[in-house]
Design an enzyme around this catalytic site. Structure first.
Site, PDB file in Angstrom:
ATOM      1  N   ASP A  18     109.767 -67.045  39.792  1.00  0.00           N
ATOM      2  CA  ASP A  18     108.957 -68.078  40.426  1.00  0.00           C
ATOM      3  C   ASP A  18     109.181 -69.431  39.769  1.00  0.00           C
ATOM      4  O   ASP A  18     109.898 -69.541  38.778  1.00  0.00           O
ATOM      5  CB  ASP A  18     107.455 -67.706  40.374  1.00  0.00           C
ATOM      6  CG  ASP A  18     107.036 -67.097  39.040  1.00  0.00           C
ATOM      7  OD1 ASP A  18     107.688 -67.397  38.017  1.00  0.00           O
ATOM      8  OD2 ASP A  18     106.065 -66.324  39.004  1.00  0.00           O
ATOM      9  N   HIS A  42      97.902 -60.028  39.270  1.00  0.00           N
ATOM     10  CA  HIS A  42      99.050 -60.591  39.982  1.00  0.00           C
ATOM     11  C   HIS A  42     100.351 -60.246  39.292  1.00  0.00           C
ATOM     12  O   HIS A  42     100.411 -60.034  38.077  1.00  0.00           O
ATOM     13  CB  HIS A  42      98.903 -62.104  40.177  1.00  0.00           C
ATOM     14  CG  HIS A  42      99.129 -62.938  38.948  1.00  0.00           C
ATOM     15  ND1 HIS A  42      98.122 -63.633  38.322  1.00  0.00           N
ATOM     16  CD2 HIS A  42     100.251 -63.206  38.240  1.00  0.00           C
ATOM     17  CE1 HIS A  42      98.611 -64.289  37.290  1.00  0.00           C
ATOM     18  NE2 HIS A  42      99.903 -64.048  37.217  1.00  0.00           N
ATOM     19  N   GLU A  76      99.221 -63.509  44.138  1.00  0.00           N
ATOM     20  CA  GLU A  76      97.815 -63.388  43.792  1.00  0.00           C
ATOM     21  C   GLU A  76      97.159 -62.257  44.597  1.00  0.00           C
ATOM     22  O   GLU A  76      97.735 -61.774  45.592  1.00  0.00           O
ATOM     23  CB  GLU A  76      97.095 -64.714  44.083  1.00  0.00           C
ATOM     24  CG  GLU A  76      97.643 -65.911  43.327  1.00  0.00           C
ATOM     25  CD  GLU A  76      97.275 -65.929  41.847  1.00  0.00           C
ATOM     26  OE1 GLU A  76      96.754 -64.916  41.338  1.00  0.00           O
ATOM     27  OE2 GLU A  76      97.517 -66.963  41.194  1.00  0.00           O
ATOM     28  N   ASN A 114      94.288 -61.073  36.731  1.00  0.00           N
ATOM     29  CA  ASN A 114      93.698 -60.664  38.010  1.00  0.00           C
ATOM     30  C   ASN A 114      94.590 -59.674  38.757  1.00  0.00           C
ATOM     31  O   ASN A 114      94.373 -59.401  39.932  1.00  0.00           O
ATOM     32  CB  ASN A 114      93.400 -61.883  38.891  1.00  0.00           C
ATOM     33  CG  ASN A 114      94.649 -62.666  39.270  1.00  0.00           C
ATOM     34  OD1 ASN A 114      95.768 -62.290  38.906  1.00  0.00           O
ATOM     35  ND2 ASN A 114      94.478 -63.755  39.993  1.00  0.00           N
TER      36      ASN A 114
END
Length: 240
Positions: free
Chosen positions: A66, A137, A142, A135
């Protein structure tokens, strides 16, 4: 998904680096998907030491997971800059063998499509390295990301932005969006190696390993992969 619980973060890094070295020895022209962040730094440091001792990485081709939207390649906070510092230079890989989405593209949607096509043109990822967000991800996928998602633009969760502050220049506000490989893109890698360490990652690791296989925890998608391994230290695993 195989899960290996190791004593600490250093042991996680040692096992990961050893696995990468085996893969490169078996396939000198390995297509390696690379992740960024503090979890990966001791892995890359061990690979750099191996390179200093004679290991050859010149045939390896690198694809970043990314990049931040809006950061120029030379920006100190960009993932390209991170990978040049920690991987390309120390492992003596030619800069043109590093591929990173262009976060400053005037058409980021088209840039995401171009990056996905470049991965396909290279023959796909042989070994994909991943971290795990608090979380759940993976890459910048996400919670709520489709398991079939491809490389695309995503809006970053506030927790992801908060966690990134320490890796950015002092006082810099974390970007609000990124270009990321999709969950579906990641699942097409021939092999996946995920690393997680620290008690802060325990809820996400538990959800990934034992919760529902659901977009609510993108990491849980790895349980659908035929050759995925999670390397967890005791704190992330919640074991004594």
């Amino acid at each position: 998904m195989k899960v290996q619980i190791l004593p600490d973060a250093e042991a996680v890094a040692a096992v990961a680096a050893a696995e990468i070295l085996v893969e490169v020895a078996a396939c000198p022209r390995l297509i390696l998907g690379v992740a960024t962040g503090r979890t990966m730094e001791p892995v890359y440091a061990r690979l750099a030491q191996a390179a200093a001792e004679g290991a050859e990485f010149g045939g390896v081709e690198l694809f970043a997971l990314d990049e931040y939207v809006g950061l120029a390649p030379g920006h100190a906070g960009s993932f390209r800059s991170y990978l040049e510092r920690h991987v390309v230079g120390p492992l003596r890989i030619l800069p043109e063998r590093l591929h990173v989405p262009d976060g400053t593209s005037i058409n980021p949607i088209e840039e995401a499509r171009r990056y996905e096509a470049r991965i396909r043109a290279a023959g796909g990822i042989d070994l994909q390295l991943l971290g795990l967000g608090r979380n759940g991800h993976i890459a910048f996928n996400e919670p709520g990301s489709s398991f079939g998602s491809r490389t695309r633009i995503v809006r970053l969760a506030q927790s992801t932005r908060d966690d990134s502050r320490g890796a950015l220049p002092p006082g810099m506000e974390p970007p609000r969006a990124g270009i990321t490989m999709g969950v579906g893109t990641i699942l097409e890698a021939r092999r996946v190696l995920l690393l997680a360490s620290g008690a802060g990652k325990h809820p996400a690791a538990e959800a990934m390993c034992f919760g529902p296989v659901s977009p609510a925890c993108p990491g849980s998608a790895l349980r659908l992969h035929p050759d995925a391994t999670a390397l967890l230290d005791r704190d992330a695993a919640g074991s004594e």
